[in-house]
Design a protein around this motif. Structure first.
Motif, mmCIF file in Angstrom:
data_model
loop_
_atom_site.group_PDB
_atom_site.id
_atom_site.type_symbol
_atom_site.label_atom_id
_atom_site.label_comp_id
_atom_site.label_asym_id
_atom_site.label_seq_id
_atom_site.Cartn_x
_atom_site.Cartn_y
_atom_site.Cartn_z
ATOM 1 N N CYS A 329 71.445 60.239 78.977
ATOM 2 C CA CYS A 329 70.518 59.784 77.933
ATOM 3 C C CYS A 329 71.716 60.359 76.928
ATOM 4 O O CYS A 329 71.730 61.564 76.291
ATOM 5 C CB CYS A 329 69.510 59.760 78.239
ATOM 6 S SG CYS A 329 67.582 59.504 77.114
ATOM 7 N N ALA A 330 71.854 59.192 75.956
ATOM 8 C CA ALA A 330 72.458 59.964 74.641
ATOM 9 C C ALA A 330 71.811 59.313 73.821
ATOM 10 O O ALA A 330 71.266 57.828 73.949
ATOM 11 C CB ALA A 330 73.960 59.511 74.294
ATOM 12 N N PHE A 331 71.499 59.793 72.198
ATOM 13 C CA PHE A 331 70.389 59.849 71.147
ATOM 14 C C PHE A 331 71.451 59.539 69.851
ATOM 15 O O PHE A 331 72.087 60.127 69.587
ATOM 16 C CB PHE A 331 69.695 60.620 70.908
ATOM 17 C CG PHE A 331 68.751 60.865 72.345
ATOM 18 C CD1 PHE A 331 67.132 60.419 72.736
ATOM 19 C CD2 PHE A 331 68.700 61.805 73.046
ATOM 20 C CE1 PHE A 331 66.996 60.283 73.883
ATOM 21 C CE2 PHE A 331 68.124 62.799 74.106
ATOM 22 C CZ PHE A 331 66.550 61.962 74.144
ATOM 23 N N ASN A 332 70.415 58.993 68.873
ATOM 24 C CA ASN A 332 71.196 59.013 67.833
ATOM 25 C C ASN A 332 71.290 60.250 67.067
ATOM 26 O O ASN A 332 70.146 60.413 66.693
ATOM 27 C CB ASN A 332 70.248 57.584 67.044
ATOM 28 C CG ASN A 332 70.265 57.922 65.220
ATOM 29 O OD1 ASN A 332 71.219 58.747 64.701
ATOM 30 N ND2 ASN A 332 69.503 57.073 64.700
ATOM 31 N N PRO A 333 72.059 60.764 66.957
ATOM 32 C CA PRO A 333 72.774 62.351 66.597
ATOM 33 C C PRO A 333 71.943 62.548 65.258
ATOM 34 O O PRO A 333 71.197 63.478 65.191
ATOM 35 C CB PRO A 333 73.365 62.623 65.752
ATOM 36 C CG PRO A 333 74.602 61.300 66.826
ATOM 37 C CD PRO A 333 73.331 59.622 66.484
ATOM 38 N N PHE A 334 70.987 61.587 64.351
ATOM 39 C CA PHE A 334 70.094 61.707 62.931
ATOM 40 C C PHE A 334 69.174 62.583 63.324
ATOM 41 O O PHE A 334 68.924 63.390 62.356
ATOM 42 C CB PHE A 334 70.144 60.588 62.595
ATOM 43 C CG PHE A 334 70.537 60.317 61.558
ATOM 44 C CD1 PHE A 334 71.486 60.600 60.979
ATOM 45 C CD2 PHE A 334 70.496 58.846 60.884
ATOM 46 C CE1 PHE A 334 72.337 59.835 60.278
ATOM 47 C CE2 PHE A 334 70.431 58.438 59.484
ATOM 48 C CZ PHE A 334 71.872 59.280 59.031
ATOM 49 N N TYR A 335 68.719 62.154 65.143
ATOM 50 C CA TYR A 335 67.522 63.038 65.436
ATOM 51 C C TYR A 335 67.306 64.165 65.972
ATOM 52 O O TYR A 335 66.526 65.065 66.664
ATOM 53 C CB TYR A 335 66.794 61.919 65.853
ATOM 54 C CG TYR A 335 66.122 60.610 65.649
ATOM 55 C CD1 TYR A 335 66.136 60.872 64.451
ATOM 56 C CD2 TYR A 335 66.774 59.823 66.512
ATOM 57 C CE1 TYR A 335 65.949 59.253 63.598
ATOM 58 C CE2 TYR A 335 66.701 58.661 66.284
ATOM 59 C CZ TYR A 335 65.814 58.318 64.539
ATOM 60 O OH TYR A 335 66.237 56.570 63.221
ATOM 61 N N ALA A 336 68.667 64.731 66.023
ATOM 62 C CA ALA A 336 69.537 66.957 67.118
ATOM 63 C C ALA A 336 68.201 66.656 67.819
ATOM 64 O O ALA A 336 67.789 68.046 68.316
ATOM 65 C CB ALA A 336 68.591 67.095 65.523
ATOM 66 N N GLN A 337 68.578 65.318 69.265
ATOM 67 C CA GLN A 337 67.850 65.750 70.229
ATOM 68 C C GLN A 337 69.201 66.667 70.852
ATOM 69 O O GLN A 337 68.076 66.408 72.127
ATOM 70 C CB GLN A 337 66.783 64.706 69.997
ATOM 71 C CG GLN A 337 66.113 64.078 69.374
ATOM 72 C CD GLN A 337 65.157 62.952 69.591
ATOM 73 O OE1 GLN A 337 66.072 62.106 70.249
ATOM 74 N NE2 GLN A 337 64.286 62.665 69.823
ATOM 75 N N GLY A 338 70.111 65.992 70.980
ATOM 76 C CA GLY A 338 70.670 65.948 72.125
ATOM 77 C C GLY A 338 71.268 67.296 73.471
ATOM 78 O O GLY A 338 71.104 67.105 74.102
ATOM 79 N N MET A 339 71.824 68.204 72.181
ATOM 80 C CA MET A 339 72.024 69.852 73.200
ATOM 81 C C MET A 339 70.566 69.761 73.922
ATOM 82 O O MET A 339 70.520 70.559 75.057
ATOM 83 C CB MET A 339 72.566 70.488 72.199
ATOM 84 C CG MET A 339 73.846 70.146 71.289
ATOM 85 S SD MET A 339 74.329 72.062 70.055
ATOM 86 C CE MET A 339 73.432 71.664 68.923
ATOM 87 N N SER A 340 69.392 69.830 72.606
ATOM 88 C CA SER A 340 68.282 70.284 73.175
ATOM 89 C C SER A 340 67.402 69.920 74.821
ATOM 90 O O SER A 340 67.122 70.179 75.590
ATOM 91 C CB SER A 340 67.141 70.034 72.168
ATOM 92 O OG SER A 340 67.028 71.158 71.281
ATOM 93 N N SER A 341 67.931 68.178 75.093
ATOM 94 C CA SER A 341 67.992 68.127 75.664
ATOM 95 C C SER A 341 68.556 68.032 77.013
ATOM 96 O O SER A 341 68.074 68.527 78.086
ATOM 97 C CB SER A 341 67.654 65.855 75.420
ATOM 98 O OG SER A 341 66.926 65.288 74.648
ATOM 99 N N ALA A 342 69.675 68.679 77.182
ATOM 100 C CA ALA A 342 70.826 68.865 78.143
ATOM 101 C C ALA A 342 70.555 69.878 77.899
ATOM 102 O O ALA A 342 70.666 69.726 79.582
ATOM 103 C CB ALA A 342 71.622 68.756 77.392
ATOM 104 N N ALA A 343 69.682 70.842 77.301
ATOM 105 C CA ALA A 343 69.068 72.351 78.909
ATOM 106 C C ALA A 343 67.995 72.213 78.344
ATOM 107 O O ALA A 343 67.884 72.981 80.003
ATOM 108 C CB ALA A 343 69.711 73.149 76.280
ATOM 109 N N ARG A 344 67.417 71.322 78.451
ATOM 110 C CA ARG A 344 66.297 71.216 79.224
ATOM 111 C C ARG A 344 66.226 70.693 80.974
ATOM 112 O O ARG A 344 65.922 70.864 81.865
ATOM 113 C CB ARG A 344 64.960 70.017 78.344
ATOM 114 C CG ARG A 344 64.151 71.053 77.290
ATOM 115 C CD ARG A 344 64.210 69.528 76.131
ATOM 116 N NE ARG A 344 63.105 68.552 76.052
ATOM 117 C CZ ARG A 344 61.874 68.962 76.191
ATOM 118 N NH1 ARG A 344 60.934 69.350 75.982
ATOM 119 N NH2 ARG A 344 61.209 68.084 76.522
ATOM 120 N N SER A 345 67.595 69.264 80.679
ATOM 121 C CA SER A 345 67.873 68.507 81.721
ATOM 122 C C SER A 345 68.702 70.332 82.604
ATOM 123 O O SER A 345 67.936 69.877 84.173
ATOM 124 C CB SER A 345 68.440 68.277 81.278
ATOM 125 O OG SER A 345 67.962 67.069 80.959
#
Length: 505
Positions: A329-345
């Motif tokens: 799952c890749a997000f619009n980087p504006f929302y700063a969610q990528g690294m945190s979502s990866a760590a949660r997974s």
């Protein structure tokens, strides 16, 4: 039950988080990384987005701290900065500069390359983890492709010395947006996972700068981070007023100056970049950029669409394989969610393995179901904003009536939340929890106390009874007065407020 060998494809943030979790459950965790990894905090070809600002949200900080205890302390010791954005950042909102006051949210500011360097150091310290560099994964080894007993049993790869293969009890795809794993599974007999997509045509451009020596900085630089949101003025104005602009502090007395937009062409060379910074609607942004010394070329990124590969919707997803980070799952980087979502997974991966003790179909199905629940939280946030644009493309494009409704309501609601947060700690805390992925947008929308706080603020605003001022003139420097605890009962602003602080936009 312990596994024998887990293979992680990719040595970036998502892969290193997964490796840290799997080291508790497998005798050997092999990370295969195509790049030669730098010894220090340096850019590399496989992570072009490292040249732009990266936020590690609170939920991501906590997740990485569980995977690698002491990570945050190590990041700060390496130069990262633990700051409170509401006190250390200046925000230019719809009507001007927001007031400065203490809030519930803190952040660690650093570059992406420093985050990865610290993560690599922690991962390499684990006896079970073996990071192999210069390895290009070329395929999967599978049996029973597309059947209920189908399984991924290993990977094929290429190095400078030739081709090879590696057997694995579990393979973790952390290859990012460009992952070929779905194609390899298709070649082995599995159906392609359905994809949910939405591309709001976001482009952003960044350049790195050295800050002036501390003694040479203007007295008005109380802030460390500058944020200028897009204008909501529908009249005639320069395109740069539509930019979301960040003067983002990182380690080493440096800053990443970043400007981005939905659907606009962004500057691609140094002269155009600095001219655009001068035209950003808050004039302090251009002045701050001009006061610094550029140390890089201009970096532009356009690969910003939201994309979710829904392996959870397959009738028989392959056993022995999970996907984390942008590969799922890749997000619009504006929302700063990528690294945190990866760590949660990655945390979910460890929890699921502990519950099932194996990597068969039941394990994979349980992981996908729990990961889907986790990913729903940031996905809903990304959709809420990006679905408002008529030029957006993809499977998740909203009907015209919903686009019009989102475009009409999203900014007024955001403005009301921000304003109410100045005087209602519950509203401020709840919105911070949503931003940090600790509370879902759905939970916030169903919270009567949250909306009661906003309605009460709007009533006080209509009656002229609000306390904390806002909307300070965007043509001036952001006011540094601390309004924490200010009640207004004395009939005067807090001590230290200058006349410029009182000029409303």
């Amino acid at each position: 039950m312990r596994g024998r060998t887990a293979v992680v494809l990719g040595g970036s943030v998502a892969g290193l988080c997964a490796a840290g979790v799997l080291a508790e459950h497998f005798d050997e965790v092999v990370v295969l990384e195509r790049d030669r990894l730098p010894p220090d905090a340096q850019h590399r070809r496989g992570v072009p987005q490292s040249k732009h600002p990266h936020f590690l949200l609170n939920s991501g900080r906590r997740a990485i701290g569980k995977i690698y205890p002491g990570f945050e302390e190590a990041l700060i010791a390496a130069g990262g900065m633990h700051l409170m954005p509401s006190m250390d950042a200046a925000y230019c909102e719809n009507d001007g500069w927001a007031p400065r006051k203490q809030g519930s949210m803190t952040m660690v500011y650093s570059s992406r390359v420093l985050i990865e360097r610290v993560l690599r150091e922690r991962a390499r310290a684990l006896p079970a983890v073996d990071i192999r560099e210069g390895v290009t994964v070329t395929g999967l080894r599978c049996t029973g492709g597309g059947t209920a007993r189908g399984r991924v049993e290993g990977v094929e790869y290429r190095t400078a010395d030739g081709d090879g293969h590696l057997a694995a009890d579990l393979v973790v795809d952390a290859l990012g947006r460009g992952s070929s794993v779905a194609d390899w599974l298709g070649a082995a007999g599995w159906a392609a996972p359905p994809e949910r997509t939405l591309d709001a045509k976001v482009t952003y451009t960044s350049r790195w700068y050295d800050l002036p020596p501390a003694g040479d900085r203007p007295a008005s630089w109380w802030w460390k981070h500058l944020v200028v949101t897009p204008t909501q003025d529908t009249g005639d104005h320069p395109e740069e007023h539509e930019f979301l602009s960040n003067f983002f502090p990182i380690e080493g007395d440096r800053a990443i100056v970043c400007m981005g937009s939905w659907g606009l062409r962004m500057p691609r060379d140094a002269a155009a970049f600095e001219a655009a910074a001068d035209r950003v609607r808050a004039t302090a942004f251009g002045r701050a950029t001009r006061a610094c010394t550029p140390t890089s070329e201009v970096h532009v990124t356009r690969s910003t669409g939201n994309k979710w590969r829904r392996y959870d919707l397959l009738d028989a997803p392959p056993a022995g394989l999970v996907c984390v980070g942008d590969s799922i799952c890749a997000f619009n980087p504006f929302y700063a969610q990528g690294m945190s979502s990866a760590a949660r997974s990655a945390l979910i991966l460890g929890e699921t393995f502990r519950a099932h003790g194996g990597t068969g179909p039941a394990f994979v199905r349980a992981f996908l179901d729990r990961q889907k629940t986790s990913l729903d939280v940031p996905w809903m946030l990304a959709m809420a904003r990006d679905q408002a644009y008529d030029f957006a493309t993809g499977t998740e494009v909203a009907p015209a009536w919903r686009r019009r409704l989102a475009a009409r309501l999203s900014w007024p609601v955001f403005n009301a939340i921000n304003a109410a947060s100045r005087e209602d700690a519950y509203v401020e805390r709840t919105f911070a929890e949503v931003f940090n992925l600790d509370t879902s947008l759905r939970e916030m929308a169903a919270d009567p106390r949250f909306w009661f706080g906003i309605v009460c603020y709007k009533v006080r605003q209509r009656l002229g009874r609000t306390v904390v001022p806002g909307g300070f003139d965007e043509r001036r420097d952001p006011p540094g007065t601390d309004y924490t605890g200010y009640t207004g009962r004395a009939g005067a602003p807090p001590a230290g407020t200058g006349r410029d602080d009182l000029v409303q936009a």
